[in-house]
Design an enzyme around this catalytic site. Structure first.
Site, PDB file in Angstrom:
ATOM      1  N   HIS A 149       0.835  -1.208   0.000  1.00 61.96           N
ATOM      2  CA  HIS A 149       0.000   0.000   0.000  1.00 61.96           C
ATOM      3  C   HIS A 149       0.866   1.253   0.000  1.00 61.96           C
ATOM      4  CE1 HIS A 149      -3.382   2.655   1.200  1.00 61.96           C
ATOM      5  NE2 HIS A 149      -2.462   3.236   1.956  1.00 61.96           N
ATOM      6  N   GLU A 150       1.892   1.277   0.850  1.00 60.44           N
ATOM      7  CA  GLU A 150       2.749   2.461   0.930  1.00 60.44           C
ATOM      8  C   GLU A 150       3.582   2.638  -0.332  1.00 60.44           C
ATOM      9  OE1 GLU A 150       2.243   4.586   3.184  1.00 60.44           O
ATOM     10  OE2 GLU A 150       0.886   3.271   4.271  1.00 60.44           O
ATOM     11  N   HIS A 170       1.597   4.235  -3.021  1.00 58.51           N
ATOM     12  CA  HIS A 170       1.571   5.698  -2.940  1.00 58.51           C
ATOM     13  C   HIS A 170       2.766   6.291  -3.692  1.00 58.51           C
ATOM     14  CE1 HIS A 170      -1.754   6.729  -0.362  1.00 58.51           C
ATOM     15  NE2 HIS A 170      -1.355   5.954   0.616  1.00 58.51           N
ATOM     16  N   GLU A 225      -5.778   7.387  -1.046  1.00 59.28           N
ATOM     17  CA  GLU A 225      -5.749   6.206  -0.189  1.00 59.28           C
ATOM     18  C   GLU A 225      -6.440   5.028  -0.876  1.00 59.28           C
ATOM     19  OE1 GLU A 225      -4.409   5.389   2.770  1.00 59.28           O
ATOM     20  OE2 GLU A 225      -3.331   7.289   2.774  1.00 59.28           O
TER      21      GLU A 225
END
Length: 265
Positions: free
Chosen positions: A135-136, A139, A197
């Site tokens: 997930h990070e 980003h 997000e």
């Protein structure tokens, strides 16, 4: 206000915008990859130098193993799309910071990634850690930091002296970069919007699946995060993040797509 909007619009047209991989969303991009990767590397080195790295060799090795597998998945995806140039200048790095009070992780532009020991009890295992790190990293590769920084510079400078601010690495630029990268006065404080997000959730599921981690594990992880919050989260309309309930529901709807990329190792 109109003048600020006009200047920002002119900058937008002059510099153009970029496209987020997989989702195809167009985003504001006023900062070159080379500039933002350099800023990110500087800020990362500062954070690492001021932090205590974990001495737990097993956990550190797990963080780096997960990070490297997701890195390979990202590079494979971009190569398949003939877009590997978008990863030019990346200098991937994965570190585990000893801080049990920080239940967090983040990734900067250029692949600079940090995980805090405080989140490991919630991730529980390597697959759970892959949920967080993918997930990070999503980003970072979606250039959300660059997008947030572009928005922040237009908001604070109104487009005036933007080039000078970048070239001189001014205090304003540094502060905007910290906020854009997700590292504020409280380390690990995320500053991404709800759409970003949700976008990182989708990309992260695909990247972790490509790396050989089961994307179904994301539901369990976010359920554990919801249990940790114990109803303390603000109402969704007041938050920059989707509510835990919305996020879990959205992830469940994204799993069929992510499963197509999954092959267990």
């Amino acid at each position: 206000m109109f003048k600020k909007f006009l200047v920002a619009s002119c900058l937008f047209v002059a510099v153009g915008c970029s496209t987020v991989p997989i989702t195809g969303r167009r985003q504001l991009s006023l900062v070159s990859d080379a500039e933002i990767n350099t800023l990110a590397a500087q800020q990362y080195r500062e954070v690492i130098s001021q932090s205590k790295l974990s001495s737990n060799s097993t956990q550190t090795a797990m963080v780096r193993r997960v990070g490297q597998r997701i890195q390979q998945a990202v590079e494979t995806y971009f190569r398949q799309q003939n877009a590997q140039d978008q990863l030019s200048g990346y200098a991937w790095e994965f570190n585990l910071i000893q801080d049990d009070a920080q239940q967090n992780a983040w990734a900067m532009p250029g692949g600079k990634t940090a995980v805090y020991t405080g989140i490991l009890p919630i991730t529980q295992d390597e697959n759970g850690l892959a949920v967080v790190m993918a997930h990070e990293i999503a980003h970072a590769v979606a250039k959300h930091g660059s997008e947030r920084m572009s928005q922040g510079l237009v908001q604070q400078l109104g487009g005036q002296a933007l080039g000078a601010a970048l070239s001189t690495n001014s205090a304003t630029t540094q502060q905007v970069a910290l906020q854009a990268f997700g590292v504020g006065s409280q380390l690990g404080l995320l500053r991404y919007g709800r759409n970003q997000e949700s976008e990182a959730d989708r990309l992260g599921l695909i990247f972790m699946a490509m790396a050989g981690y089961n994307p179904d594990g994301a539901v369990g992880f976010w359920q554990r995060m919801a249990a940790r919050d114990n109803g303390a989260s603000p109402p969704e309309f007041l938050s920059t993040h989707p509510s835990n309930e919305t996020r879990i529901s959205d992830i469940q709807s994204l799993l069929p797509e992510a499963r197509k990329y999954y092959k267990a190792r």
